[in-house]
Design an enzyme around this catalytic site. Sequence first.
Site, short mmCIF file in Angstrom:
data_model
loop_
_atom_site.label_atom_id
_atom_site.label_comp_id
_atom_site.label_asym_id
_atom_site.label_seq_id
_atom_site.Cartn_x
_atom_site.Cartn_y
_atom_site.Cartn_z
N ASP A 1 -2.37 -3.19 -5.57
CA ASP A 1 -1.22 -3.38 -4.36
C ASP A 1 -0.61 -2.33 -4.81
O ASP A 1 0.65 -2.48 -5.03
CB ASP A 1 -0.78 -4.80 -4.32
CG ASP A 1 0.13 -5.04 -3.23
OD1 ASP A 1 0.19 -4.08 -2.30
OD2 ASP A 1 0.67 -6.21 -3.00
N GLU B 1 -4.33 1.06 3.66
CA GLU B 1 -3.37 1.27 4.65
C GLU B 1 -2.82 2.79 4.64
O GLU B 1 -1.93 2.93 3.64
CB GLU B 1 -2.53 0.38 4.55
CG GLU B 1 -2.82 -1.33 4.42
CD GLU B 1 -1.75 -2.12 3.82
OE1 GLU B 1 -0.60 -2.10 3.80
OE2 GLU B 1 -2.35 -2.92 2.72
N HIS C 1 -3.39 -2.71 9.24
CA HIS C 1 -3.79 -3.68 8.31
C HIS C 1 -5.03 -4.64 8.18
O HIS C 1 -4.85 -5.68 7.96
CB HIS C 1 -2.27 -4.70 8.08
CG HIS C 1 -2.21 -5.09 6.92
ND1 HIS C 1 -2.78 -5.96 6.05
CD2 HIS C 1 -0.90 -5.02 5.96
CE1 HIS C 1 -2.21 -6.17 5.09
NE2 HIS C 1 -1.23 -5.41 4.73
N HIS D 1 6.73 -5.30 6.38
CA HIS D 1 6.03 -5.11 7.59
C HIS D 1 6.73 -5.12 8.94
O HIS D 1 6.36 -5.83 9.84
CB HIS D 1 4.83 -5.70 7.70
CG HIS D 1 3.73 -5.64 6.43
ND1 HIS D 1 3.48 -4.36 5.82
CD2 HIS D 1 2.90 -6.15 5.80
CE1 HIS D 1 2.71 -4.24 4.86
NE2 HIS D 1 2.25 -5.42 4.65
C1 BGC Z 1 1.14 -5.28 0.81
C2 BGC Z 1 1.29 -6.75 0.01
C3 BGC Z 1 1.54 -7.79 1.19
C4 BGC Z 1 0.33 -7.70 2.14
C5 BGC Z 1 0.33 -8.69 3.08
C6 BGC Z 1 0.19 -5.36 1.90
O1 BGC Z 1 0.44 -4.05 2.68
O2 BGC Z 1 1.17 -4.17 -0.20
O3 BGC Z 1 2.27 -6.59 -0.84
O4 BGC Z 1 1.48 -8.93 0.24
O5 BGC Z 1 0.52 -6.42 2.60
O6 BGC Z 1 1.54 -8.76 3.82
#
Ligand code: BGC
Length: 354
Positions: free
Chosen positions: A254, A318, A182, A108
């Site tokens: 996920d 997302e 997110h 991220h």
């Molecule tokens: C990811 C997860 C992650 C979460 C929080 C999501 O976009 O796919 O694996 O733990 O974000 O960071």
Amino acid sequence: MTLSIHAEEYGVSPKGEAVQLFTLTNAQGASASITNYGANLVTLFTPDRQGKMADIVLGYDALDGYFTNVPYLGATIGRVGNRIGKGQCKIDGKTYTFVQNNGTNHLHGGLEGFDKKVWKAETFETETSVGVHLDLLSEDGDQGYPGNLQVRTTYELHNDNELTCEYTATTDKTTILNMTNHSYFNLDLENQKTILEQKLKINAEQVTLLDQDQLPTGECLDVAGTVFDFTESKAIGADIFTDNEQLNIGGGYDINYILSDDSTVLKEAAVVIDEKTGRRLTVKTTEPCIQLYTANFLDGTLSGKGRSFEKHSAFCLEPQHVPDAPNKPMFKSIELKPGDTYNSKMSFAFDTIV
Ligand code: BGC
């Protein structure tokens, strides 16, 4: 009710910058509040079938919650959403290294991604909407990424109960970009501790398979007949506790869904229905994929808005490109070149069912 924008002081960033909170309210009384700290979506009030407004996103009580925000609640993610394996990739033949903030992966956008920057805000109003433009210069070398990137996030709340979020960006050197929002949704946040009974439909026939580091292996799986099949509306919890290797990797959903229509037009990607409140959320995107994440890593240690954030207490949808695309040439590239303009748009529309 008329359209309105309310701006207030929200606090001071760790670097001493003044931060604001903007509350956009539409003619039906629905509202969204956004802070220019991280371009984070802080609240989203939408009506239930009786017209009663309630907040449907997880968030903190005050600005400082967003300073660490390990789960990325409400975050505007960039430059690159999701994982880059080993925190490394090649851009224009040169190897770039990014911080490994998720095991050996880069996640991220790094430790100070777009969700931790103070953006320059400017509100606007049209006849049918209210919005805020948020502008940021991410400098050459920011978090290891090449190129000065000028980026804009625009949130716009429309009178027909639709929140749109659009990203545009330009760069002066070839770079990589895969932005997303997110937000953690729970269509009945007030009363349902988990989202397991809420019903989800995703317009995707395939997911990208994961390795043990949660990186795509490069292979795709047809969802038909598997726990990942949401082509027909199904309770999120219906299959989530199945003993399935791919589910076990993430501790729940996920995983990245490849949308059946992967064109760059704004198309419906997912619909979530909560039968108790009647709320329906429709997610549209111009992106080719959407990540489904069922808040598997929330464990009750963080809290806000009068509740602790428990496992499966929310879902994220997302819109994005395939994770680790810079190291997986079989998937669409996320390179942005000088002279090109990045453009990505998503829409969260909310209405009710009878
Ligand atoms: C990811 C997860 C992650 C979460 C929080 C999501 O976009 O796919 O694996 O733990 O974000 O960071």
